[in-house]
Write a protein that holds these residues in place. Structure first.
Motif, PDB file in Angstrom:
ATOM      1  N   PRO A 201       0.823  -1.221   0.000  1.00 37.67           N
ATOM      2  CA  PRO A 201       0.000   0.000   0.000  1.00 37.67           C
ATOM      3  C   PRO A 201       0.853   1.265   0.000  1.00 37.67           C
ATOM      4  CG  PRO A 201       0.008  -1.014   2.179  1.00 37.67           C
ATOM      5  CD  PRO A 201       0.687  -1.988   1.260  1.00 37.67           C
ATOM      6  N   PHE A 202       0.411   2.248  -0.737  1.00 37.07           N
ATOM      7  CA  PHE A 202       1.038   3.578  -0.718  1.00 37.07           C
ATOM      8  C   PHE A 202       0.460   4.345   0.467  1.00 37.07           C
ATOM      9  CE2 PHE A 202      -0.107   8.002  -1.925  1.00 37.07           C
ATOM     10  CZ  PHE A 202       1.158   8.574  -1.774  1.00 37.07           C
ATOM     11  N   THR A 203       1.346   4.921   1.311  1.00 36.04           N
ATOM     12  CA  THR A 203       0.887   5.647   2.493  1.00 36.04           C
ATOM     13  C   THR A 203       1.674   6.940   2.677  1.00 36.04           C
ATOM     14  OG1 THR A 203       2.432   4.732   4.134  1.00 36.04           O
ATOM     15  CG2 THR A 203       0.487   3.405   3.594  1.00 36.04           C
ATOM     16  N   SER A 204       1.275   7.684   3.689  1.00 39.41           N
ATOM     17  CA  SER A 204       1.945   8.938   4.018  1.00 39.41           C
ATOM     18  C   SER A 204       3.408   8.714   4.388  1.00 39.41           C
ATOM     19  CB  SER A 204       1.218   9.639   5.166  1.00 39.41           C
ATOM     20  OG  SER A 204       1.139   8.792   6.300  1.00 39.41           O
ATOM     21  N   LYS A 205       3.733   7.524   4.882  1.00 40.03           N
ATOM     22  CA  LYS A 205       5.121   7.236   5.246  1.00 40.03           C
ATOM     23  C   LYS A 205       6.036   7.292   4.026  1.00 40.03           C
ATOM     24  CE  LYS A 205       3.988   4.365   9.266  1.00 40.03           C
ATOM     25  NZ  LYS A 205       4.060   3.006   9.866  1.00 40.03           N
ATOM     26  N   ASP A 206       5.507   6.907   2.874  1.00 37.82           N
ATOM     27  CA  ASP A 206       6.294   6.976   1.636  1.00 37.82           C
ATOM     28  C   ASP A 206       6.601   8.424   1.272  1.00 37.82           C
ATOM     29  OD1 ASP A 206       6.314   4.106   0.957  1.00 37.82           O
ATOM     30  OD2 ASP A 206       4.161   4.379   0.686  1.00 37.82           O
ATOM     31  N   VAL A 207       5.637   9.310   1.483  1.00 38.51           N
ATOM     32  CA  VAL A 207       5.827  10.721   1.173  1.00 38.51           C
ATOM     33  C   VAL A 207       6.877  11.329   2.110  1.00 38.51           C
ATOM     34  CG1 VAL A 207       4.723  12.981   1.013  1.00 38.51           C
ATOM     35  CG2 VAL A 207       3.470  10.923   0.311  1.00 38.51           C
ATOM     36  N   LYS A 208       6.754  11.058   3.387  1.00 37.19           N
ATOM     37  CA  LYS A 208       7.725  11.558   4.364  1.00 37.19           C
ATOM     38  C   LYS A 208       9.127  11.042   4.025  1.00 37.19           C
ATOM     39  CE  LYS A 208       8.834  11.265   9.334  1.00 37.19           C
ATOM     40  NZ  LYS A 208       9.047  12.703   9.593  1.00 37.19           N
ATOM     41  N   PHE A 209       9.223   9.752   3.741  1.00 38.33           N
ATOM     42  CA  PHE A 209      10.516   9.154   3.389  1.00 38.33           C
ATOM     43  C   PHE A 209      11.124   9.840   2.170  1.00 38.33           C
ATOM     44  CE2 PHE A 209      12.622   6.118   0.510  1.00 38.33           C
ATOM     45  CZ  PHE A 209      13.735   5.781   1.284  1.00 38.33           C
ATOM     46  N   THR A 210      10.302  10.068   1.133  1.00 37.50           N
ATOM     47  CA  THR A 210      10.812  10.649  -0.114  1.00 37.50           C
ATOM     48  C   THR A 210      11.283  12.083   0.081  1.00 37.50           C
ATOM     49  OG1 THR A 210       9.350   9.247  -1.429  1.00 37.50           O
ATOM     50  CG2 THR A 210      10.257  11.187  -2.503  1.00 37.50           C
ATOM     51  N   ILE A 211      10.480  12.906   0.754  1.00 37.21           N
ATOM     52  CA  ILE A 211      10.864  14.307   0.948  1.00 37.21           C
ATOM     53  C   ILE A 211      12.146  14.398   1.773  1.00 37.21           C
ATOM     54  CG2 ILE A 211      10.189  16.496   2.004  1.00 37.21           C
ATOM     55  CD1 ILE A 211       7.303  15.884   1.224  1.00 37.21           C
ATOM     56  N   GLU A 212      12.247  13.600   2.812  1.00 38.43           N
ATOM     57  CA  GLU A 212      13.449  13.634   3.642  1.00 38.43           C
ATOM     58  C   GLU A 212      14.662  13.099   2.882  1.00 38.43           C
ATOM     59  OE1 GLU A 212      12.275  11.604   7.210  1.00 38.43           O
ATOM     60  OE2 GLU A 212      11.270  13.398   8.026  1.00 38.43           O
ATOM     61  N   LEU A 213      14.453  12.105   2.035  1.00 37.26           N
ATOM     62  CA  LEU A 213      15.546  11.597   1.207  1.00 37.26           C
ATOM     63  C   LEU A 213      15.976  12.643   0.189  1.00 37.26           C
ATOM     64  CD1 LEU A 213      17.304   9.098   0.479  1.00 37.26           C
ATOM     65  CD2 LEU A 213      15.514   8.459  -1.148  1.00 37.26           C
ATOM     66  N   ALA A 214      15.002  13.309  -0.438  1.00 39.33           N
ATOM     67  CA  ALA A 214      15.308  14.334  -1.426  1.00 39.33           C
ATOM     68  C   ALA A 214      16.009  15.537  -0.798  1.00 39.33           C
ATOM     69  CB  ALA A 214      14.032  14.784  -2.136  1.00 39.33           C
ATOM     70  N   LYS A 215      15.779  15.785   0.485  1.00 40.86           N
ATOM     71  CA  LYS A 215      16.444  16.875   1.203  1.00 40.86           C
ATOM     72  C   LYS A 215      17.885  16.532   1.570  1.00 40.86           C
ATOM     73  CE  LYS A 215      15.238  19.363   4.535  1.00 40.86           C
ATOM     74  NZ  LYS A 215      14.828  19.832   5.881  1.00 40.86           N
ATOM     75  N   ASN A 216      18.197  15.251   1.561  1.00 37.51           N
ATOM     76  CA  ASN A 216      19.497  14.764   2.014  1.00 37.51           C
ATOM     77  C   ASN A 216      20.489  14.755   0.854  1.00 37.51           C
ATOM     78  OD1 ASN A 216      21.677  13.475   3.142  1.00 37.51           O
ATOM     79  ND2 ASN A 216      20.536  11.661   3.820  1.00 37.51           N
ATOM     80  N   LYS A 217      21.416  15.695   0.849  1.00 33.67           N
ATOM     81  CA  LYS A 217      22.339  15.801  -0.287  1.00 33.67           C
ATOM     82  C   LYS A 217      23.259  14.594  -0.405  1.00 33.67           C
ATOM     83  CE  LYS A 217      25.970  18.546   2.003  1.00 33.67           C
ATOM     84  NZ  LYS A 217      26.713  19.817   1.947  1.00 33.67           N
ATOM     85  N   VAL A 218      23.390  13.813   0.671  1.00 39.34           N
ATOM     86  CA  VAL A 218      24.215  12.607   0.619  1.00 39.34           C
ATOM     87  C   VAL A 218      23.668  11.609  -0.404  1.00 39.34           C
ATOM     88  CG1 VAL A 218      25.036  10.621   1.964  1.00 39.34           C
ATOM     89  CG2 VAL A 218      25.014  12.891   2.992  1.00 39.34           C
ATOM     90  N   SER A 219      22.360  11.676  -0.642  1.00 46.82           N
ATOM     91  CA  SER A 219      21.728  10.770  -1.610  1.00 46.82           C
ATOM     92  C   SER A 219      22.045  11.142  -3.049  1.00 46.82           C
ATOM     93  CB  SER A 219      20.219  10.773  -1.413  1.00 46.82           C
ATOM     94  OG  SER A 219      19.660  12.020  -1.825  1.00 46.82           O
ATOM     95  N   GLY A 220      22.706  12.287  -3.237  1.00 47.35           N
ATOM     96  CA  GLY A 220      22.963  12.777  -4.583  1.00 47.35           C
ATOM     97  C   GLY A 220      21.831  13.617  -5.131  1.00 47.35           C
ATOM     98  N   SER A 221      20.806  13.835  -4.335  1.00 46.00           N
ATOM     99  CA  SER A 221      19.626  14.575  -4.783  1.00 46.00           C
ATOM    100  C   SER A 221      19.970  15.997  -5.204  1.00 46.00           C
ATOM    101  CB  SER A 221      18.586  14.616  -3.652  1.00 46.00           C
ATOM    102  OG  SER A 221      17.540  15.516  -3.969  1.00 46.00           O
TER     103      SER A 221
END
Length: 524
Positions: free
Chosen positions: A105-125
């Protein structure tokens, strides 16, 4: 003969009540060159590091909000609706009911995870600096996301339109620093869009399969294929041969399709300003008079008429939209004598003289080669010796976005493009001193205080009646201080076979994303 005999036998059995032989139908397939030309990003699968290619990526990944096909307003995508607080600091998103392609299931946790990952420059974002105002992401329940900002940001929703939501259950176990080079993106990605990733044949094509359970309805075609081509000309040849049904085309090719009844030509503004970036980490372009000389030396109108067929508008700042361009700007009309005078005043002979200067670009089309040759010739006439160097997009990005101390002499000048709409905040990541790489797009390391202040004022403006004036303020500073040598905003072209029905393509910056609804695309 045997095939013919079986077919006849099957026909004779019709109406007899006996079983008939039914030939299996081949899957209904649409193929295109979705990553050809501007707006494409060949062979990239990771949306966190993409500067283009969203036309294709958004067929299987989706954002919370998305621009409509006309690029006039944002609408919900994975968010069925959203609200913004009066102080523009709190955004509440109510999510659709959807499943990932692997059934989770797609949930709000996926959105939180993605935004925080996209904010993390270590990910290369490449979105990290653009999301810097995000203070927190809250998930009160599975279908609600609350994002709080540290200060108002007029471009926040537009930024979110390029944050394609990723599955926490599939990626949370990977260290963020390994994501940029992970093979997951090209082997087993799962999204929520109308099509599911099936396979990638290296350097040839990507194949997607319809998601029969998609919330927008079962796609009308079974298979979607993205073919890779070395250049637009090869894609055009495949289009004419019937191997694909869509591709981006250069202006010269576009003209040849206008009278061809088998195809439809799609033309529109690119929303991308082309510019010559002037690296502020080298001494060559720190003197404003040198930057002015470059503007005066280039006959932009001649290039637009001869190489773009008139389908472009000169840009004297980052914008050409009338409501964003104030009166009284310096037009920088072609004047080689004035260019030479500016260089003499700046002491160009001592700064550089006739030493060759690399002009780096990722634009590899024949048209771009002609543009670069024209610019090279015009600059040479006033005493600036540039040498064009064309590389592929990954090489370009690896050169200009490098963290720490890159080899500045590898890109003292670039010929590039950055979106100037539909949200005028689109050029902020390329010019604001808060957006330096690797977190942002400010590859020319522009750290002009007045310019950054103008951007910050416009981004923080909460009164809609004052927004245009705020962005005009940005335009004025760009025109005066010339962080870039702005050139033009050109039209773009796509060609689609008349066999396709309900197909949507928009010449959007970076390829979108925008609401193309690929689940409704059909082919005769």
């Amino acid at each position: 003969m045997r095939i013919k005999t079986i077919a006849i036998a099957a026909a004779l059995l019709l109406g007899t009540g006996l079983p008939t032989i039914v030939q299996a139908q081949s899957p209904k397939t649409i193929a295109g060159g979705f990553d050809v030309g501007p707006g494409g990003f060949p062979k990239n699968f990771n949306p966190l590091v993409a500067t283009g290619g969203f036309t294709w990526l958004s067929t299987y990944f989706e954002p919370l909000v998305i621009w409509n096909a006309g690029l006039t307003e944002l609408e919900g995508d994975l968010a069925r609706n959203y609200t913004m607080s009066s102080d523009q600091l709190t955004y509440t998103f109510n999510l659709v009911k959807e499943s990932w392609h692997d059934g989770k299931p797609f949930t709000s946790k996926d959105v939180k995870f993605t935004i925080e990952l996209a904010k993390n420059k270590v990910s290369g974002s490449l979105l990290a600096a653009r999301l810097g105002d995000v203070a927190s992401v809250e998930t009160p329940d599975d279908s609600t996301v609350i994002v709080k900002l540290s200060k108002p940001n007029g471009s926040f929703l537009s930024i979110l339109s390029q944050v394609l939501i990723l599955p926490e259950h599939a990626l949370a176990g990977m260290p963020p620093e390994s994501l940029a080079t992970s093979t997951w993106w090209s082997t087993s990605p799962v999204g929520t869009g109308p099509f599911k990733f099936k396979k990638y044949v290296t350097d040839q094509y990507v194949e997607l399969a319809a998601d029969d359970d998609y919330r927008g309805g079962k796609p009308k075609v079974d298979v979607l294929i993205n073919r890779y081509f070395e250049n637009p000309a090869a894609a055009v040849a495949a289009l004419r041969a019937g191997e694909i049904q869509f591709t981006y085309v250069e202006p010269d090719d576009a003209a040849s399709f206008k009278t061809d009844a088998s195809f439809k030509l799609i033309e529109g503004g690119s929303y991308v300003v082309n510019y010559i970036g002037l690296n502020q980490k080298v001494d060559l372009f720190k003197d404003l008079r040198v930057r002015q000389a470059i503007m005066y030396a280039i006959d932009r109108n001649a290039i637009i008429e001869s190489l773009y067929g008139g389908a472009a508008k000169p840009a004297n700042c980052g914008y050409v939209a009338p409501q964003l361009v104030p009166e009284g700007l310096e037009a920088y009309a072609y004047d080689p004598a004035k260019a030479k005078a500016r260089l003499t005043e700046a002491g160009w002979d001592k700064i550089n003289g006739d030493k060759p200067i690399t002009l780096l670009t990722y634009y590899g089309s024949p048209q771009a080669a002609n543009v670069m040759a024209a610019i090279q010739s015009m600059l040479a006439q006033v005493g600036i010796n540039v040498v064009p160097r064309v590389v592929d997009t990954p090489t370009y990005n690896g050169t200009v976005y490098k963290e720490g101390t890159p080899d500045w002499n590898a890109f003292p000048m670039v010929y590039a493009g950055l979106q100037n709409g539909p949200n005028p905040a689109g050029i902020n990541p390329g010019l604001n001193k808060s957006q330096l790489p690797p977190a942002g797009f400010n590859t020319m390391r522009i750290e002009f205080d007045d310019l950054s202040a103008a951007f910050d004022k416009a981004l923080g403006e909460t009164d809609a009646s004052k927004l245009d004036a705020a962005w005009q303020g940005v335009c004025k500073v760009m025109n005066k201080d010339l962080p870039w040598a702005t050139l033009w905003v050109a039209n773009r072209y796509g060609v689609v076979s008349n066999k396709l029905k309900d197909f949507v393509w928009t010449p959007a910056p970076g390829g979108g994303p925008y609401a193309a609804h690929p689940e409704t695309w059909d082919i005769q």
